[in-house]
Design a protein around this motif. Structure first.
Motif, short mmCIF file in Angstrom:
data_model
loop_
_atom_site.label_atom_id
_atom_site.label_comp_id
_atom_site.label_asym_id
_atom_site.label_seq_id
_atom_site.Cartn_x
_atom_site.Cartn_y
_atom_site.Cartn_z
N CYS A 317 5.27 -12.15 7.51
CA CYS A 317 6.56 -11.61 7.10
C CYS A 317 6.85 -10.39 7.96
O CYS A 317 5.93 -9.60 8.23
CB CYS A 317 6.49 -11.22 5.62
N PRO A 318 8.08 -10.19 8.42
CA PRO A 318 8.39 -8.96 9.17
C PRO A 318 7.99 -7.73 8.38
O PRO A 318 8.16 -7.67 7.15
CB PRO A 318 9.91 -9.05 9.37
N ALA A 319 7.47 -6.73 9.07
CA ALA A 319 6.89 -5.57 8.40
C ALA A 319 7.88 -4.85 7.49
O ALA A 319 7.54 -4.47 6.36
CB ALA A 319 6.32 -4.61 9.45
N ALA A 320 9.09 -4.65 7.97
CA ALA A 320 10.08 -3.93 7.16
C ALA A 320 10.43 -4.71 5.89
O ALA A 320 10.59 -4.13 4.81
CB ALA A 320 11.33 -3.67 7.98
N ARG A 321 10.54 -6.03 6.02
CA ARG A 321 10.84 -6.84 4.84
C ARG A 321 9.66 -6.87 3.88
O ARG A 321 9.84 -6.81 2.65
CB ARG A 321 11.19 -8.27 5.27
N LEU A 322 8.45 -6.91 4.41
CA LEU A 322 7.26 -6.86 3.56
C LEU A 322 7.23 -5.56 2.76
O LEU A 322 6.90 -5.56 1.57
CB LEU A 322 6.00 -6.99 4.41
N ASP A 323 7.59 -4.46 3.40
CA ASP A 323 7.65 -3.17 2.70
C ASP A 323 8.65 -3.24 1.54
O ASP A 323 8.36 -2.78 0.43
CB ASP A 323 8.04 -2.07 3.68
N GLU A 324 9.82 -3.82 1.80
CA GLU A 324 10.83 -3.91 0.75
C GLU A 324 10.32 -4.73 -0.44
O GLU A 324 10.49 -4.32 -1.60
CB GLU A 324 12.10 -4.56 1.31
N LEU A 325 9.69 -5.86 -0.16
CA LEU A 325 9.23 -6.73 -1.24
C LEU A 325 8.10 -6.10 -2.03
O LEU A 325 8.06 -6.18 -3.27
CB LEU A 325 8.79 -8.08 -0.66
N ILE A 326 7.14 -5.47 -1.33
CA ILE A 326 6.01 -4.86 -2.04
C ILE A 326 6.47 -3.66 -2.86
O ILE A 326 6.09 -3.51 -4.04
CB ILE A 326 4.91 -4.46 -1.04
N MET A 327 7.31 -2.80 -2.28
CA MET A 327 7.75 -1.62 -3.03
C MET A 327 8.62 -2.01 -4.22
O MET A 327 8.55 -1.37 -5.27
CB MET A 327 8.49 -0.67 -2.11
N GLN A 328 9.42 -3.06 -4.06
CA GLN A 328 10.21 -3.53 -5.20
C GLN A 328 9.30 -4.01 -6.33
O GLN A 328 9.53 -3.72 -7.50
CB GLN A 328 11.14 -4.66 -4.77
N ALA A 329 8.22 -4.71 -5.97
CA ALA A 329 7.27 -5.18 -6.98
C ALA A 329 6.56 -4.01 -7.64
O ALA A 329 6.43 -3.96 -8.88
CB ALA A 329 6.26 -6.12 -6.34
N SER A 334 5.72 -1.04 -12.33
CA SER A 334 5.34 0.29 -12.82
C SER A 334 6.34 0.78 -13.86
O SER A 334 5.95 1.41 -14.86
CB SER A 334 5.26 1.28 -11.66
N GLU A 335 7.61 0.50 -13.65
CA GLU A 335 8.62 0.88 -14.63
C GLU A 335 8.41 0.13 -15.94
O GLU A 335 8.56 0.70 -17.04
CB GLU A 335 10.01 0.61 -14.07
N GLN A 336 8.06 -1.15 -15.85
CA GLN A 336 7.81 -1.94 -17.05
C GLN A 336 6.64 -1.35 -17.86
O GLN A 336 6.65 -1.40 -19.09
CB GLN A 336 7.52 -3.39 -16.68
N TYR A 337 5.66 -0.83 -17.15
CA TYR A 337 4.49 -0.23 -17.82
C TYR A 337 4.69 1.27 -18.09
O TYR A 337 3.77 1.94 -18.56
CB TYR A 337 3.24 -0.42 -16.96
N GLN A 338 5.87 1.78 -17.79
CA GLN A 338 6.23 3.19 -18.02
C GLN A 338 5.27 4.15 -17.32
O GLN A 338 4.79 5.12 -17.90
CB GLN A 338 6.27 3.49 -19.53
N LEU A 339 5.04 3.88 -16.04
CA LEU A 339 4.15 4.71 -15.24
C LEU A 339 4.95 5.62 -14.32
O LEU A 339 5.99 5.24 -13.79
CB LEU A 339 3.22 3.84 -14.38
N ASP A 340 4.44 6.82 -14.11
CA ASP A 340 4.99 7.73 -13.11
C ASP A 340 4.14 7.62 -11.85
O ASP A 340 2.91 7.76 -11.91
CB ASP A 340 4.97 9.18 -13.62
N LEU A 341 4.79 7.39 -10.70
CA LEU A 341 4.07 7.17 -9.46
C LEU A 341 4.21 8.34 -8.50
O LEU A 341 5.26 8.97 -8.41
CB LEU A 341 4.57 5.90 -8.76
#
Length: 353
Positions: A317-329, A334-341
Motif C-alpha cells: 500500500c502507498p505509504a501515505a495511504r497506509l498512514d491514513e488507514l492505520i491512524m483512522q483505525a 481508541s475513541e470507542q474505548y475512551q482512551l486518551d492518546l
C-alpha cells in the motif's frame, strides 16, 4: 567460538519467535546466545525487540539501517555479545532480506576475514507460503519468496505445530526437491520442537558462501518489492476505567486495519501490535494478511490502567495511504474505548523510494 547466523525469510515467517525460542534454548542447553532485531525505522522502538526483552530473551536492536550496510555497527554489536560470553548470535534483517547473503555474509568475509564464524545462511518459511509456491499461485510476493530460498544454506519450515507429520513431510520433500542447495528442517518455536536440531545445524554447520544465480535487478522482483511500505508508530494510551481489556483493544485495531485494506484490494503481509502496562504485563496481536484470522500471540493477564503501544507494519500500500488507514483505525478504536492518546513517534516510507 564466535558463531553468527542471519535469519532471513518473508514477513510473518516466524523469525522473531524462532530467534527468541532459540536464544533461550541455546543458552539453557549449550552456551550463552543472543539475538539482534534489525529494522529501518529512524529512531523507532521495534515491537520485536520489546517483545524479546519482555519475554526474557538476551536481545538488542539495531535501527535506522539494515545490517547489510552498517558494517561497523554490526561488528561492534557482535563483538560486544562475544565479549559478554556469547557463543552464538542471531540477527534478522529488515523487510525481505533478499541480497543479505551477498551484503552481510560476503561483506563480513571480505572486510573481517576470519573474525567471525558464519553459520549456514538460514531462511525461514511458513507452511502457507510453501503451499503458495508449490501450487504455483500467481502472486507478486512469490518472486521474493523464491529469491530468498535460492540464497539459503538452511531452510527452516516454521510453525510445524500447525501441520500433521504427513503434511510436514510433504512440504519438506517439495522444498528439498525445489531447492537442492539447502538442507531442510522443521521447527515449532511455540512447542519447542526442532530447536536442538536447529542449534546443531548452526553450531556445527558453516556458510557455503555461494553466489546464487539471482537477478537482483529483475523487473518482477523489483516490482514486488516496490509495492511495499513500512510503518512504525509508538504511542501512550491512558485508560479511563478499571476493566479495560488490552487484548481486545489491540485485536480491534488489527481488525479495523484489515477491513480497510481488504476493501481497497490491498495486502498486509505483517502488522505487529505490542503493548505493555506499567506493572509489566503485556500483550501482542499479529495480522498476517487481509484474508487470515487475527492472531493473539499473547494476551494480557489483567485489566490495564495505561498502555505503551508499538505498531510495526509492512503492507502492499502507498505509504501515505497506509498512514491514513492505520491512524483512522487507531483513532476510531481508541475513541470507542475512551482512551486518551499521546503519539511519541511515527515513521513511514515506501521501500521503492
Amino acid at each position: 567460538m564466535k558463531k553468527f547466523a542471519v535469519f532471513s525469510g518473508f514477513l510473518g515467517s516466524g523469525k522473531t519467535t524462532a530467534m527468541m525460542a532459540l536464544t533461550k534454548y541455546y543458552t539453557a542447553h549449550h552456551r550463552k546466545a543472543a539475538m539482534i532485531s534489525n529494522d529501518l525505522g529512524e529512531g523507532v522502538t521495534l515491537a520485536d525487540h520489546r517483545l524479546a526483552v519482555l519475554s526474557g530473551a538476551n536481545a538488542s536492536e539495531i535501527t535506522d539501517e539494515c545490517i547489510c550496510f552498517c558494517r561497523d555497527v554490526l561488528t561492534q554489536r557482535l563483538n560486544a555479545c562475544y565479549d559478554d560470553g556469547c557463543e552464538l548470535v542471531i540477527s534478522d534483517i529488515p523487510g525481505f532480506g533478499v541480497g543479505a547473503l551477498e551484503h552481510v555474509y560476503h561483506g563480513l568475509g571480505k572486510d573481517c576475514p576470519g573474525e567471525f564464524e558464519l553459520a549456514p545462511f538460514t531462511v525461514l518459511i511458513e507452511p502457507r507460503n510453501v503451499k503458495l509456491l508449490r501450487d504455483g499461485q500467481p502472486d507478486d510476493m512469490a518472486h521474493i519468496l523464491r529469491a530468498q530460498l535460492m540464497e539459503a544454506d538452511l531452510i527452516v519450515l516454521s510453525k510445524g505445530d500447525l501441520l500433521t507429520d504427513a503434511e510436514l513431510a510433504d512440504l519438506c520433500a517439495w522444498l528439498a526437491d525445489s531447492y537442492p542447495q539447502a538442507k531442510v528442517i522443521t521447527i515449532s518455536a511455540a512447542r519447542g520442537d526442532g530447536l536442538e536440531t536447529l542449534s546443531q545445524e548452526l553450531k556445527q554447520g558453516h556458510a557455503s558462501m555461494r553466489h546464487p544465480d539471482i537477478d537482483y535487478e529483475d523487473a518482477l522482483l523489483q516490482n514486488a518489492m516496490d509495492q511495499l511500505s513500512e510503518y512504525y508508530l509508538q504511542y501512550h494510551a491512558q485508560v479511563c476505567c478499571l476493566d479495560f481489556d488490552g487484548t481486545a483493544y489491540l485485536s480491534d485495531i488489527a481488525r479495523s486495519v484489515q477491513t480497510a485494506l481488504r476493501a481497497e484490494g490491498r495486502e498486509i503481509p505483517h502488522m505487529k501490535l505490542l503493548a505493555w502496562e506499567p506493572g509489566g504485563d503485556f500483550g501482542k496481536v499479529d495480522l498476517l494478511g487481509v484474508d487470515r484470522p487475527i492472531e493473539i500471540t499473547r494476551s494480557f493477564e489483567h485489566p490495564c490502567t495505561a498502555l505503551a503501544v508499538v505498531l510495526n507494519a509492512n503492507a502492499a500500500c502507498p505509504a501515505a495511504r497506509l498512514d491514513e488507514l492505520i491512524m483512522q483505525a487507531v483513532d476510531t478504536v481508541s475513541e470507542q474505548y475512551q482512551l486518551d492518546l499521546l503519539i511519541f513517534k511515527k515513521v513511514f516510507f515506501s521501500l521503492g523510494e
